[in-house]
Enzyme design. Structure first.
Site, PDB file in Angstrom:
ATOM      1  N   HIS A  13       0.852  -1.198   0.000  1.00  0.00           N
ATOM      2  CA  HIS A  13       0.000   0.000   0.000  1.00  0.00           C
ATOM      3  C   HIS A  13       0.884   1.243   0.000  1.00  0.00           C
ATOM      4  O   HIS A  13       1.244   1.773   1.044  1.00  0.00           O
ATOM      5  CB  HIS A  13      -0.927   0.010   1.214  1.00  0.00           C
ATOM      6  CG  HIS A  13      -2.061   0.983   1.089  1.00  0.00           C
ATOM      7  ND1 HIS A  13      -3.381   0.603   1.006  1.00  0.00           N
ATOM      8  CD2 HIS A  13      -2.076   2.325   1.002  1.00  0.00           C
ATOM      9  CE1 HIS A  13      -4.159   1.655   0.884  1.00  0.00           C
ATOM     10  NE2 HIS A  13      -3.377   2.723   0.893  1.00  0.00           N
ATOM     11  N   HIS A  15       1.261   4.880  -2.452  1.00  0.00           N
ATOM     12  CA  HIS A  15       0.782   5.689  -3.569  1.00  0.00           C
ATOM     13  C   HIS A  15       1.951   6.362  -4.291  1.00  0.00           C
ATOM     14  O   HIS A  15       2.950   6.738  -3.678  1.00  0.00           O
ATOM     15  CB  HIS A  15      -0.209   6.739  -3.077  1.00  0.00           C
ATOM     16  CG  HIS A  15      -1.496   6.154  -2.594  1.00  0.00           C
ATOM     17  ND1 HIS A  15      -2.512   5.806  -3.444  1.00  0.00           N
ATOM     18  CD2 HIS A  15      -1.920   5.833  -1.336  1.00  0.00           C
ATOM     19  CE1 HIS A  15      -3.519   5.303  -2.743  1.00  0.00           C
ATOM     20  NE2 HIS A  15      -3.177   5.303  -1.463  1.00  0.00           N
ATOM     21  N   HIS A 199      -9.815   0.890  -1.875  1.00  0.00           N
ATOM     22  CA  HIS A 199      -9.830   1.439  -0.527  1.00  0.00           C
ATOM     23  C   HIS A 199     -11.224   1.240   0.070  1.00  0.00           C
ATOM     24  O   HIS A 199     -12.224   1.291  -0.639  1.00  0.00           O
ATOM     25  CB  HIS A 199      -9.525   2.935  -0.547  1.00  0.00           C
ATOM     26  CG  HIS A 199      -8.086   3.256  -0.761  1.00  0.00           C
ATOM     27  ND1 HIS A 199      -7.351   2.759  -1.812  1.00  0.00           N
ATOM     28  CD2 HIS A 199      -7.232   4.050  -0.065  1.00  0.00           C
ATOM     29  CE1 HIS A 199      -6.111   3.231  -1.752  1.00  0.00           C
ATOM     30  NE2 HIS A 199      -6.015   4.010  -0.693  1.00  0.00           N
ATOM     31  N   GLU A 202     -11.865   3.042   6.039  1.00  0.00           N
ATOM     32  CA  GLU A 202     -10.970   3.922   6.803  1.00  0.00           C
ATOM     33  C   GLU A 202     -11.766   5.136   7.268  1.00  0.00           C
ATOM     34  O   GLU A 202     -12.041   5.300   8.452  1.00  0.00           O
ATOM     35  CB  GLU A 202      -9.752   4.358   5.990  1.00  0.00           C
ATOM     36  CG  GLU A 202      -8.800   5.190   6.857  1.00  0.00           C
ATOM     37  CD  GLU A 202      -7.609   5.760   6.091  1.00  0.00           C
ATOM     38  OE1 GLU A 202      -6.554   5.931   6.711  1.00  0.00           O
ATOM     39  OE2 GLU A 202      -7.748   6.053   4.894  1.00  0.00           O
ATOM     40  N   ASP A 280       1.403   3.992   2.936  1.00  0.00           N
ATOM     41  CA  ASP A 280       0.386   4.840   2.329  1.00  0.00           C
ATOM     42  C   ASP A 280       1.030   6.025   1.594  1.00  0.00           C
ATOM     43  O   ASP A 280       1.272   5.956   0.396  1.00  0.00           O
ATOM     44  CB  ASP A 280      -0.613   5.314   3.380  1.00  0.00           C
ATOM     45  CG  ASP A 280      -1.972   5.663   2.782  1.00  0.00           C
ATOM     46  OD1 ASP A 280      -2.111   5.616   1.541  1.00  0.00           O
ATOM     47  OD2 ASP A 280      -2.905   5.963   3.544  1.00  0.00           O
ATOM     48  N   ASP A 281       1.286   7.116   2.311  1.00  0.00           N
ATOM     49  CA  ASP A 281       1.868   8.330   1.708  1.00  0.00           C
ATOM     50  C   ASP A 281       2.988   8.857   2.595  1.00  0.00           C
ATOM     51  O   ASP A 281       2.785   9.803   3.365  1.00  0.00           O
ATOM     52  CB  ASP A 281       0.794   9.409   1.534  1.00  0.00           C
ATOM     53  CG  ASP A 281      -0.311   9.003   0.588  1.00  0.00           C
ATOM     54  OD1 ASP A 281      -0.020   8.780  -0.597  1.00  0.00           O
ATOM     55  OD2 ASP A 281      -1.469   8.891   1.036  1.00  0.00           O
TER      56      ASP A 281
END
Length: 339
Positions: A13, A15, A199, A202, A280-281
């Site tokens: 995961h 991006h 996704h 969340e 994630d980021d």
């Protein structure tokens, strides 16, 4: 304690723009003479409340960074640095997620944008010794017909090896768009052999997870943490072997949980869920893959349990079976190392 850097693990995961190194972002901004938001220039993770305004601030920050990725050279640099960073943290498999729509205007269209990412992923795989698959992800903020276009494009490059499209996703604000309307795009992807990794669960709770499962039929859930609020749903997902891509730092930064101790990693693990920790980021949250494993250790996961998390991440990946066997053997060696 054993060195977590040497524990073989899969990163499922991450991006595309969110993987930018902060220093790379600053260099690109200077070269383009772009003024960045002040909070992106400090070594402090972005933290926003879990509401529409909070997501709006997060998205503006992401968009500010994405606006710097406007050439093939920069796209290739981004991929190569992401793979290099993963290699340093013991990642043996990276499945990086990209929506080529955002970069297409700068490189001649959707197809060239995706081909650039795929080609560099293959080159960087060999360069850094990390197997890199690409996930093409549509955005909830765009029309479902755009998602169908991306699914057809992704299908042309489907495979499980380095530099190939390994899955189809759906990202961005969970509260936007109507989940059922993206079902056709996921059917196109499945018919091409591409599993779904949308996704869900969340920002929104169990009801949204049920919609995602019903209409998109995921093999993995991006996040999925809110499913723990409904034990019956959580058990259904686990029994159906739907894997959870858990990004603890992201959950806290986006206001889903007050602190890391409240993220239900232990709940899912004890229930037997297949889990893949992810960053994630990292650009916005200033926390990478290794940090997620170190967090698990801090809340009491033993080396045996950490090895199980790493093994679970590899099982949840879409890498070839032969590669998985090799990496699992590496985990066993790590665990057998004398302290």
């Amino acid at each position: 304690m054993r060195d977590l850097k040497t524990l073989p693990k899969a990163h499922l995961h991450l991006h595309f723009t969110g993987s930018l190194r902060p220093q790379t972002m600053v260099e690109l901004a200077r070269a383009e003479r772009v003024r960045l938001p002040a909070h992106l220039l400090v070594d402090d993770p972005l933290s926003v409340p879990k509401d529409s305004r909070g997501w709006f601030r997060f998205q503006r920050s992401y968009d500010a960074a994405r606006a710097l990725v406007r050439s093939e050279t920069v796209m290739r640099r981004l991929v190569d640095e992401a793979v290099a960073d993963d290699a340093q943290e013991g990642s043996v498999r990276l499945e990086i997620q990209v929506d080529p729509t955002s970069y297409a205007p700068h490189v001649g269209g959707l197809t060239p944008a995706l081909e650039i990412v795929l080609d560099q992923a293959k080159k960087s795989s060999h360069k850094w010794g990390v197997s890199v698959g690409v996930i093409v992800a549509a955005s909830r903020m765009r029309h479902p017909l755009d998602a169908r276009t991306l699914a057809r494009l992704a299908a042309q490059y489907a495979g499980d090896g380095p530099g190939e499209v390994v899955a189809f996703g759906l990202s961005n604000d969970e509260t936007a768009g109507e989940t059922s309307r993206f079902g056709a795009a996921f059917r196109i992807a499945r018919q091409a052999g591409l599993p779904g990794v949308p996704h869900g669960g969340e920002l929104l709770g169990p009801g949204h997870v049920r919609e995602v499962v019903q209409y998109l039929k995921p093999s993995r859930l991006g996040h999925g943490v809110r499913a723990t609020e409904d034990p019956e749903l959580m058990r259904q997902l686990i029994d159906s072997e739907v894997a959870f891509e858990l990004c603890p730092t992201s959950n806290v930064s986006l206001g889903v949980y007050e602190d890391l101790e409240r993220v239900p990693l232990r709940v899912l693990s004890d229930a037997g869920a297949q889990i893949a920790l992810g960053a994630d980021d990292p650009l916005l949250f200033r926390s990478r893959l290794l940090d997620q494993y170190e967090y698990a250790r801090r809340i009491g996961f033993s080396d045996e349990e950490l090895a199980h998390l790493a093994s679970s991440s590899i099982d949840a990946s879409f890498a070839p079976a032969a590669c998985k066997r090799q990496w699992q053997e590496g985990i066993r060696r790590w665990l057998s190392t004398e302290l």
